[in-house]
Design a protein around this motif. Structure first.
Motif, PDB file in Angstrom:
ATOM      1  N   ARG A  97       8.801  58.494  59.480  1.00 63.02           N
ATOM      2  CA  ARG A  97       7.942  59.647  59.249  1.00 63.02           C
ATOM      3  C   ARG A  97       8.765  60.905  59.464  1.00 63.02           C
ATOM      4  NH1 ARG A  97       4.134  62.956  63.196  1.00 63.02           N
ATOM      5  NH2 ARG A  97       2.950  64.160  61.676  1.00 63.02           N
ATOM      6  N   ASP A  98       8.911  61.713  58.434  1.00 60.40           N
ATOM      7  CA  ASP A  98       9.601  62.999  58.521  1.00 60.40           C
ATOM      8  C   ASP A  98       8.563  64.108  58.505  1.00 60.40           C
ATOM      9  OD1 ASP A  98      11.889  61.446  58.301  1.00 60.40           O
ATOM     10  OD2 ASP A  98      12.058  61.780  56.139  1.00 60.40           O
ATOM     11  N   GLU A  99       8.705  65.054  59.423  1.00 61.08           N
ATOM     12  CA  GLU A  99       7.694  66.103  59.560  1.00 61.08           C
ATOM     13  C   GLU A  99       8.290  67.254  60.353  1.00 61.08           C
ATOM     14  OE1 GLU A  99       5.289  68.155  58.815  1.00 61.08           O
ATOM     15  OE2 GLU A  99       3.955  66.428  58.476  1.00 61.08           O
ATOM     16  N   GLY A 152      12.503  67.057  60.642  1.00 63.28           N
ATOM     17  CA  GLY A 152      13.317  65.850  60.650  1.00 63.28           C
ATOM     18  C   GLY A 152      12.467  64.622  60.882  1.00 63.28           C
ATOM     19  N   THR A 153      13.144  63.496  61.131  1.00 67.48           N
ATOM     20  CA  THR A 153      12.448  62.245  61.391  1.00 67.48           C
ATOM     21  C   THR A 153      11.777  62.321  62.754  1.00 67.48           C
ATOM     22  OG1 THR A 153      13.975  60.993  59.993  1.00 67.48           O
ATOM     23  CG2 THR A 153      12.725  59.760  61.634  1.00 67.48           C
ATOM     24  N   ARG A 154      10.472  62.175  62.754  1.00 63.34           N
ATOM     25  CA  ARG A 154       9.677  62.231  63.987  1.00 63.34           C
ATOM     26  C   ARG A 154       9.418  60.845  64.570  1.00 63.34           C
ATOM     27  NH1 ARG A 154       6.032  66.625  64.419  1.00 63.34           N
ATOM     28  NH2 ARG A 154       5.383  65.559  66.335  1.00 63.34           N
ATOM     29  N   ALA A 155       9.331  59.830  63.697  1.00 64.67           N
ATOM     30  CA  ALA A 155       9.034  58.482  64.182  1.00 64.67           C
ATOM     31  C   ALA A 155       9.635  57.446  63.244  1.00 64.67           C
ATOM     32  CB  ALA A 155       7.530  58.264  64.292  1.00 64.67           C
ATOM     33  N   SER A 156      10.143  56.372  63.835  1.00 63.63           N
ATOM     34  CA  SER A 156      10.561  55.177  63.104  1.00 63.63           C
ATOM     35  C   SER A 156       9.648  54.044  63.568  1.00 63.63           C
ATOM     36  CB  SER A 156      12.014  54.813  63.404  1.00 63.63           C
ATOM     37  OG  SER A 156      12.898  55.810  62.938  1.00 63.63           O
ATOM     38  N   GLY A 204      -2.052  37.603  63.547  1.00 68.01           N
ATOM     39  CA  GLY A 204      -1.571  38.370  64.684  1.00 68.01           C
ATOM     40  C   GLY A 204      -0.428  39.272  64.287  1.00 68.01           C
ATOM     41  N   GLY A 205      -0.224  40.356  65.038  1.00 64.65           N
ATOM     42  CA  GLY A 205       0.831  41.273  64.661  1.00 64.65           C
ATOM     43  C   GLY A 205       1.361  42.102  65.806  1.00 64.65           C
ATOM     44  N   VAL A 206       2.404  42.852  65.496  1.00 67.23           N
ATOM     45  CA  VAL A 206       3.025  43.753  66.448  1.00 67.23           C
ATOM     46  C   VAL A 206       3.445  45.014  65.702  1.00 67.23           C
ATOM     47  CG1 VAL A 206       5.286  42.654  66.116  1.00 67.23           C
ATOM     48  CG2 VAL A 206       4.851  43.969  68.200  1.00 67.23           C
ATOM     49  N   ILE A 207       3.313  46.156  66.367  1.00 69.08           N
ATOM     50  CA  ILE A 207       3.764  47.429  65.822  1.00 69.08           C
ATOM     51  C   ILE A 207       4.611  48.122  66.877  1.00 69.08           C
ATOM     52  CG2 ILE A 207       1.546  48.494  66.462  1.00 69.08           C
ATOM     53  CD1 ILE A 207       1.963  50.469  64.126  1.00 69.08           C
ATOM     54  N   VAL A 208       5.782  48.583  66.469  1.00 65.37           N
ATOM     55  CA  VAL A 208       6.733  49.224  67.381  1.00 65.37           C
ATOM     56  C   VAL A 208       7.066  50.599  66.816  1.00 65.37           C
ATOM     57  CG1 VAL A 208       8.904  49.005  68.633  1.00 65.37           C
ATOM     58  CG2 VAL A 208       7.720  46.938  67.819  1.00 65.37           C
ATOM     59  N   GLU A 209       6.995  51.626  67.665  1.00 63.46           N
ATOM     60  CA  GLU A 209       7.265  52.997  67.236  1.00 63.46           C
ATOM     61  C   GLU A 209       8.300  53.634  68.154  1.00 63.46           C
ATOM     62  OE1 GLU A 209       4.164  56.298  66.141  1.00 63.46           O
ATOM     63  OE2 GLU A 209       4.644  56.521  68.292  1.00 63.46           O
TER      64      GLU A 209
END
Length: 257
Positions: A22-24, A215-219, A229-234
């Motif tokens: 995410r670029d912001e 610039g890039t705020r989050a990857s 089932g799942g996983v999310i990593v920030e």
């Protein structure tokens, strides 16, 4: 989001694998990855417009949105972030939602949208006109242009995702975050012409955008299993690419290791 690569129904464990940046503007207020108190959404939150750029739910739904880079196109209409929250909180499946959104797509600012549920995935956009298409199994990419437009950084991230899958990648997402952190600038001959000028095209051509004001705020990496089932990593970044935090959340029926 401004750069996404994802694998749909390719990996033996993960129905969906998605890696994106995410670029912001760094001054735009945002909340980090979390479970929302007022909606069944897991994701970051834009505190200015109230929506999200990427979110998942315990029902193994996922949605991600990008803008369309064209300074000649007026940014008129409803916030793009509301598209993601509307899908994630709604009851329509991905196929039904795609048909419904087509009728209202012109009312939003220029957008690209990806929606996923347990059965299907769809791409939707409203530039140059509203359109929707079902996503076929495979590795795909999206940035600030049409679906699978081969911008250099999109092609590179797609290949890095393919390489990770081919190497037997499962829960070690470090190589995907390394790919998202790539600051390599594309050769001038490969740059798109989106109307922002050559210097800015160069700056925006790397996967990770390094800047003081923007610039890039989050990857983020999302993995949703065939079992639901799942996983999310920030990973979150401040001005000039400074790491400011990291979060991991599990959802659905994924057991802890």
């Amino acid at each position: 989001m401004c750069l996404i690569a994802f694998a749909w129904n390719v990996h033996p464990r993960w129905r969906l694998l998605l890696a994106g940046n995410r670029d912001e503007f760094h001054a735009r207020p945002s909340a980090p990855l979390a479970r929302w108190d007022d909606a069944p959404i897991i994701g970051g939150r834009d505190l200015e417009a109230g929506g999200t750029w990427l979110g998942v739910t315990d029902a193994a739904r996922c949605c991600v949105v990008t803008n369309v880079r064209d300074p000649r196109d007026p940014q008129i209409g409803s916030s793009r972030g509301l598209l993601a929250t509307d899908y994630l909180t709604g009851r329509a499946d991905a196929a039904s939602h795609a048909q419904q959104l087509l009728r209202a797509a012109a009312n939003y600012r220029p957008f690209n949208l990806l929606t996923f549920d347990a059965q299907a995935a769809f791409y939707l956009g409203n530039r140059p006109e509203a359109g929707a298409q079902s996503v076929t199994p495979g590795v795909h990419g999206l940035s600030n242009a049409d679906f699978n437009t081969p911008w250099p950084k999109t092609r590179i991230l797609m290949q890095r995702l393919r390489d990770w899958i081919d190497a037997g990648g499962d829960t070690d997402f470090a190589p995907l975050f390394e790919a998202l952190a790539d600051e390599q600038v594309a050769p001038d001959a490969q740059l798109p012409d989106t109307g922002v000028g050559l210097e800015r095209e160069r700056w925006l051509s790397s996967a990770f955008i390094h800047g003081e004001q923007y610039g890039t705020r989050a990857s983020t990496v999302v993995a949703i299993g065939h079992d639901g089932g799942g996983v999310i990593v920030e990973r979150r970044f401040g001005p000039l690419g400074r790491l400011v935090g990291e979060s991991l959340l599990r959802f659905g029926d994924l057991p802890s290791p």
